[in-house]
Write a protein that holds these residues in place. Structure first.
Motif, PDB file in Angstrom:
ATOM      1  N   GLY A  53       0.827  -1.198   0.000  1.00 39.44           N
ATOM      2  CA  GLY A  53       0.000   0.000   0.000  1.00 39.44           C
ATOM      3  C   GLY A  53       0.860   1.246   0.000  1.00 39.44           C
ATOM      4  O   GLY A  53       2.085   1.187  -0.024  1.00 39.44           O
ATOM      5  N   SER A  54       0.198   2.385   0.017  1.00 37.04           N
ATOM      6  CA  SER A  54       0.932   3.644  -0.025  1.00 37.04           C
ATOM      7  C   SER A  54       1.573   3.931   1.330  1.00 37.04           C
ATOM      8  O   SER A  54       1.137   3.436   2.359  1.00 37.04           O
ATOM      9  CB  SER A  54      -0.003   4.784  -0.436  1.00 37.04           C
ATOM     10  N   GLY A  55       2.637   4.731   1.282  1.00 37.03           N
ATOM     11  CA  GLY A  55       3.326   5.114   2.503  1.00 37.03           C
ATOM     12  C   GLY A  55       4.827   5.183   2.304  1.00 37.03           C
ATOM     13  O   GLY A  55       5.327   5.138   1.182  1.00 37.03           O
ATOM     14  N   HIS A  56       5.538   5.283   3.413  1.00 36.63           N
ATOM     15  CA  HIS A  56       6.997   5.432   3.399  1.00 36.63           C
ATOM     16  C   HIS A  56       7.650   4.056   3.539  1.00 36.63           C
ATOM     17  O   HIS A  56       7.312   3.293   4.443  1.00 36.63           O
ATOM     18  CB  HIS A  56       7.446   6.347   4.533  1.00 36.63           C
ATOM     19  N   TYR A  57       8.605   3.755   2.658  1.00 38.76           N
ATOM     20  CA  TYR A  57       9.290   2.472   2.640  1.00 38.76           C
ATOM     21  C   TYR A  57      10.793   2.670   2.766  1.00 38.76           C
ATOM     22  O   TYR A  57      11.327   3.706   2.376  1.00 38.76           O
ATOM     23  CB  TYR A  57       9.052   1.745   1.310  1.00 38.76           C
ATOM     24  N   CYS A  58      11.440   1.640   3.258  1.00 40.66           N
ATOM     25  CA  CYS A  58      12.889   1.570   3.254  1.00 40.66           C
ATOM     26  C   CYS A  58      13.245   0.151   2.838  1.00 40.66           C
ATOM     27  O   CYS A  58      12.748  -0.814   3.428  1.00 40.66           O
ATOM     28  CB  CYS A  58      13.457   1.886   4.637  1.00 40.66           C
ATOM     29  N   ILE A  59      14.071   0.038   1.799  1.00 40.77           N
ATOM     30  CA  ILE A  59      14.554  -1.273   1.395  1.00 40.77           C
ATOM     31  C   ILE A  59      16.026  -1.373   1.752  1.00 40.77           C
ATOM     32  O   ILE A  59      16.733  -0.363   1.808  1.00 40.77           O
ATOM     33  CB  ILE A  59      14.340  -1.556  -0.111  1.00 40.77           C
ATOM     34  N   ALA A  60      16.457  -2.581   2.019  1.00 37.21           N
ATOM     35  CA  ALA A  60      17.864  -2.850   2.303  1.00 37.21           C
ATOM     36  C   ALA A  60      18.408  -3.678   1.156  1.00 37.21           C
ATOM     37  O   ALA A  60      17.741  -4.589   0.663  1.00 37.21           O
ATOM     38  CB  ALA A  60      18.009  -3.591   3.621  1.00 37.21           C
ATOM     39  N   VAL A  61      19.609  -3.344   0.715  1.00 40.94           N
ATOM     40  CA  VAL A  61      20.256  -4.064  -0.380  1.00 40.94           C
ATOM     41  C   VAL A  61      21.554  -4.654   0.143  1.00 40.94           C
ATOM     42  O   VAL A  61      22.405  -3.938   0.665  1.00 40.94           O
ATOM     43  CB  VAL A  61      20.532  -3.131  -1.578  1.00 40.94           C
TER      44      VAL A  61
END
Length: 89
Positions: free
Chosen positions: A56-64
């Motif tokens: 859904g919509s909102g703030h995300y943080c992905i880790a690589v």
């Protein structure tokens, strides 16, 4: 290319790059999402690309996580449309 996940949520797609070009085989996973996420990760393909379903919509943080590199986090917002992100390691 399909524009939304089966649940009707936007798709998070992108690429992982370095000074040497595309990063192949990097693991991309959610470090933070606005709602609980499935315990999934994507591996980058031969062009450094990945694809993750959003919740859904909102703030995300992905880790690589890529071999030979420190863990990199990338933050961005998802609204109603699909999102493309470029992560530089």
């Amino acid at each position: 290319m399909e524009s939304m996940t089966a649940a009707g949520h936007p798709v998070i797609s992108g690429e992982v790059v370095s000074d040497d070009g595309f990063v192949v085989g990097a693991a991309v996973l959610f470090a933070h999402a606005p709602f609980p996420t499935p315990d999934i990760a994507a591996l980058t393909d031969d062009r450094g690309r990945f694809r993750l379903p959003s919740v859904g919509s909102g703030h995300y943080c992905i880790a690589v996580n890529a071999a030979g590199s420190a863990l990199v986090r990338h933050e961005f917002d998802v609204a109603a449309d699909d999102v493309w992100v470029t992560v530089r390691i």
